[in-house]
Design an enzyme around this catalytic site. Structure first.
Site, PDB file in Angstrom:
ATOM      1  N   LYS A  38      35.867  56.383  11.679  1.00 24.41           N
ATOM      2  CA  LYS A  38      34.468  56.258  12.098  1.00 24.41           C
ATOM      3  C   LYS A  38      34.050  57.485  12.921  1.00 24.41           C
ATOM      4  O   LYS A  38      33.008  58.073  12.696  1.00 24.41           O
ATOM      5  CB  LYS A  38      34.304  54.966  12.903  1.00 24.41           C
ATOM      6  CG  LYS A  38      32.901  54.730  13.409  1.00 24.41           C
ATOM      7  CD  LYS A  38      32.764  53.387  14.092  1.00 24.41           C
ATOM      8  CE  LYS A  38      31.429  53.288  14.809  1.00 24.41           C
ATOM      9  NZ  LYS A  38      31.232  52.006  15.483  1.00 24.41           N
ATOM     10  N   GLU A  75      45.519  60.075  15.913  1.00 22.57           N
ATOM     11  CA  GLU A  75      46.500  59.757  14.873  1.00 22.57           C
ATOM     12  C   GLU A  75      46.000  60.168  13.490  1.00 22.57           C
ATOM     13  O   GLU A  75      46.720  60.763  12.689  1.00 22.57           O
ATOM     14  CB  GLU A  75      46.794  58.247  14.867  1.00 22.57           C
ATOM     15  CG  GLU A  75      47.474  57.718  16.118  1.00 22.57           C
ATOM     16  CD  GLU A  75      46.480  57.243  17.177  1.00 22.57           C
ATOM     17  OE1 GLU A  75      45.356  57.797  17.251  1.00 22.57           O
ATOM     18  OE2 GLU A  75      46.842  56.332  17.945  1.00 22.57           O
ATOM     19  N   GLY A 116      34.275  49.382  14.263  1.00 23.09           N
ATOM     20  CA  GLY A 116      35.463  49.713  13.472  1.00 23.09           C
ATOM     21  C   GLY A 116      36.126  48.487  12.866  1.00 23.09           C
ATOM     22  O   GLY A 116      36.469  48.456  11.678  1.00 23.09           O
ATOM     23  N   ARG A 117      36.290  47.438  13.663  1.00 17.86           N
ATOM     24  CA  ARG A 117      37.001  46.245  13.171  1.00 17.86           C
ATOM     25  C   ARG A 117      36.125  45.375  12.271  1.00 17.86           C
ATOM     26  O   ARG A 117      36.577  44.349  11.784  1.00 17.86           O
ATOM     27  CB  ARG A 117      37.567  45.447  14.344  1.00 17.86           C
ATOM     28  CG  ARG A 117      36.566  45.121  15.434  1.00 17.86           C
ATOM     29  CD  ARG A 117      37.273  44.638  16.697  1.00 17.86           C
ATOM     30  NE  ARG A 117      36.361  44.444  17.824  1.00 17.86           N
ATOM     31  CZ  ARG A 117      36.007  45.396  18.677  1.00 17.86           C
ATOM     32  NH1 ARG A 117      36.448  46.625  18.536  1.00 17.86           N
ATOM     33  NH2 ARG A 117      35.191  45.128  19.688  1.00 17.86           N
ATOM     34  N   GLU A 161      40.759  42.632  20.081  1.00 21.05           N
ATOM     35  CA  GLU A 161      39.976  43.794  20.507  1.00 21.05           C
ATOM     36  C   GLU A 161      38.537  43.367  20.824  1.00 21.05           C
ATOM     37  O   GLU A 161      37.887  43.927  21.698  1.00 21.05           O
ATOM     38  CB  GLU A 161      39.978  44.882  19.419  1.00 21.05           C
ATOM     39  CG  GLU A 161      39.515  46.233  19.926  1.00 21.05           C
ATOM     40  CD  GLU A 161      39.771  47.384  18.952  1.00 21.05           C
ATOM     41  OE1 GLU A 161      40.470  48.344  19.319  1.00 21.05           O
ATOM     42  OE2 GLU A 161      39.256  47.324  17.811  1.00 21.05           O
ATOM     43  N   HIS A 210      61.421  29.808   9.173  1.00 20.43           N
ATOM     44  CA  HIS A 210      62.848  30.091   9.383  1.00 20.43           C
ATOM     45  C   HIS A 210      63.043  31.104  10.490  1.00 20.43           C
ATOM     46  O   HIS A 210      64.098  31.742  10.578  1.00 20.43           O
ATOM     47  CB  HIS A 210      63.470  30.560   8.064  1.00 20.43           C
ATOM     48  CG  HIS A 210      63.380  29.501   7.011  1.00 20.43           C
ATOM     49  ND1 HIS A 210      64.315  28.497   6.887  1.00 20.43           N
ATOM     50  CD2 HIS A 210      62.419  29.242   6.096  1.00 20.43           C
ATOM     51  CE1 HIS A 210      63.942  27.690   5.906  1.00 20.43           C
ATOM     52  NE2 HIS A 210      62.797  28.102   5.413  1.00 20.43           N
ATOM     53  N   LYS A 231      44.311  56.650  25.531  1.00 19.33           N
ATOM     54  CA  LYS A 231      44.045  57.905  24.815  1.00 19.33           C
ATOM     55  C   LYS A 231      43.982  59.065  25.810  1.00 19.33           C
ATOM     56  O   LYS A 231      44.547  60.138  25.580  1.00 19.33           O
ATOM     57  CB  LYS A 231      42.713  57.821  24.062  1.00 19.33           C
ATOM     58  CG  LYS A 231      42.704  56.837  22.901  1.00 19.33           C
ATOM     59  CD  LYS A 231      41.335  56.858  22.221  1.00 19.33           C
ATOM     60  CE  LYS A 231      41.199  55.737  21.224  1.00 19.33           C
ATOM     61  NZ  LYS A 231      39.865  55.597  20.663  1.00 19.33           N
TER      62      LYS A 231
END
Ligand code: F6P
Length: 529
Positions: free
Chosen positions: A196, A202, A253-254, A339, A370, A498
């Protein structure tokens, strides 16, 4: 703004919890009310919900709806859908719903449909070359620019083009991109750089590695093999990308899967599939916008979350999709919910005296059974579980599917029914000690039961039902956030890390530890040694 804990409904809920909520026994309420399943069933577009195995009653539901009204949920919902600046700390509208509305039915229709049409046309071109000129698509992005398309491509595998392999690189850990690039041919690979902001460390670092790899492997025509998805068209151009699909600051973003961030998914499932996904989400939007609060599934789920978090004190919720295709759904929901609602102040900036986002976590069933289900059944904490089952699979192994569904139902039954020590004492478990005192053994083999769960049912996992399911979760998160009076659409909590990372980076080269606390200084020294 009205604070939820200062409303009459909140006080009434507190009183109801003390009188009837804390001790509500699911086994008893089912015995008392043969119609409980029907009474607590809700059908929303594409999603049926069994809410009956939750620790609430009709009074709780009525009071929760009163709470939602007192907190102005309908007005806040309508403001969001109309494009009001509900993301107050960033002064932005929140309009992911506009991305799935027919042209003319929501704000920004012309821009939205222009980009959508262009992106779907591009996806069509890539698909036309699939298996020949293009065999691999690598999406480089993180958070909302990764989790949605990654989760959806996996969920919709049977709908994906068989001539294309989709890869997702998110982590700045170089093992991630190395694994993705292994065996790829530059002339047959398309890179989608999805960010965005087009500034995320990253993603920018991985994009640079991808470009270096492309050129080092003899790749030519970067313009053809790298496309960008971003709101920052200038930064994409500065990177050397000429084909860019834009979106807007009013898409969080999400919440961006529905925008051009969905490009890898659109390439995988095609234009018609992507439009069907949008239509499924749109159907859920209409349900959220118009169904009465008492019959509104996202609202009911969000209110149940408030009931559990603030009255029962349950701090966690486990999501158990009984469908391998939904393996990445819990990770997607972690960002969506934690978030959005992991906030500690209200809209006016006042610290909150009550809990907000629960911890959301999970794995597909039956694998989780399990592993950590032991804790869900016999641990000291109560964790509401959300089962997701799909009636019709997309494989032909009917006997496997029946076993999967039986396991799903059995787990929610076990959570609710439990087993008394007396019942356990009457059994001879094959692996149980024959020498240990039987009463002691029975206490180990006792299950408290009365543990709540919700079961969501889809007819089949398709673009339409997946769209509806994700939109259901978005609106549910909006609901609890609105009741808590928080801004569900900012994420200041990720900023500090950040900044600290940027401050630490040069120290790795220089070794300068001046001003650092002893722990980061000690770790830095060891890592540089
Ligand atoms: O760091 C969190 C975050 O801001 C998320 O909200 C977002 O989805 C992600 O980073 C990626 O951001 P971008 O798409 O700008 O690279």
């Amino acid at each position: 703004m009205v604070r939820c804990d200062e409303t009459v409904a909140w006080a009434a809920l507190r009183g109801h919890y003390e009188a009837h909520g804390r001790d509500l026994d699911l086994r008893q309420v089912f015995a008392d009310d043969p119609a409980r399943f029907d009474r607590f069933a809700l059908q929303a577009p594409e999603v049926f919900a069994d809410l009956s195995k939750n620790r609430w009653d009709e009074v709780t539901r009525r009071l929760l709806v009163e709470l939602a009204e007192a907190c102005g949920l309908p007005a806040r919902r309508d403001a969001m859908l109309a494009g009001g600046p509900v993301n107050t700390t960033e002064g932005r509208a929140v309009l992911h719903t506009a991305l799935r509305a027919p042209r003319g039915d929501a704000p920004h229709g012309d821009e939205v449909h222009a980009v959508l049409d262009r992106m779907l046309a591009f996806a069509g071109q890539v698909r036309a070359e699939a298996g020949g000129a293009i065999t691999d698509v690598v999406n480089i992005g993180i958070g909302g620019s990764d989790l949605g398309p990654r989760m959806a491509v996996q969920a919709l595998q049977p709908f994906c083009h068989p001539g294309l392999r989709l890869h997702f690189v998110s982590n700045v850990d170089g093992h991630d991109i190395d694994a993705a690039l292994r065996g790829l041919r530059p002339d047959r690979t398309l890179f989608v750089i999805a960010s965005k902001t087009f500034t995320t460390q990253e993603t920018m670092a991985n994009a640079a590695v991808a470009r270096e790899w492309f050129l080092a492997q003899g790749g030519r025509d970067t313009a053809r093999h790298f496309v960008g998805v971003t709101t920052n068209l200038e930064a994409a151009a500065a990177f050397g990308i000429t084909e860019t699909f834009g979106f807007w600051d009013w898409v969080g973003g999400r919440y961006s899967l529905w925008s051009a961030i969905g490009l890898p998914l659109a390439i995988a499932i095609g234009a018609e599939g992507f439009r069907t996904l949008l239509a499924g989400a749109r159907a859920m939007d209409e349900h959220f916008a118009s169904a009465p609060l008492a019959e509104n599934l996202p609202v009911q789920l969000g209110l149940l979350d408030v009931w559990y978090r603030n009255f029962h004190g349950f701090a966690s919720r486990s999501v158990a999709p009984y469908h391998q295709g939904l393996a990445r759904l819990p990770a997607y929901l972690q960002q969506l919910e934690m978030e959005s609602n992991g906030k500690g102040v209200d809209l006016d900036g006042r610290p909150l005296p009550y809990g907000t986002s629960p911890v959301v976590w999970g794995e597909p069933g039956t694998n989780g059974q399990h592993a950590y289900f032991q804790m869900l059944h016999q641990g000291t904490d109560v964790v509401p579980v959300e089962f997701i089952a799909v009636r019709t699979p997309s494989h032909a192994h009917a006997e496997l599917h029946t076993k999967l569904l039986a396991n799903c139902l059995a787990q929610s039954q076990e959570l609710m029914l439990g087993k008394t020590a007396e019942e356990a004492a009457g059994e001879q478990a094959p692996t149980a000690s024959r020498t240990l005192d039987r009463a002691v053994l029975a206490r180990h083999r006792r299950f408290p039961g009365n543990r709540p769960s919700t079961t969501l049912l889809l007819d089949a996992l398709t673009p339409r039902s997946l769209g509806a399911l994700i939109a259901l979760y978005e609106h549910r998160v909006f609901t609890s956030g609105a009741v808590w009076g928080i801004n569900s659409f900012d994420q200041w909590g990720v900023e500090l890390g950040k900044a600290l990372c940027n401050a630490l980076l040069p120290r790795f080269a220089s070794g300068d530890a001046a001003g650092l606390d002893a722990s980061p200084a000690g770790l830095l020294a060891r890592l540089r040694a």
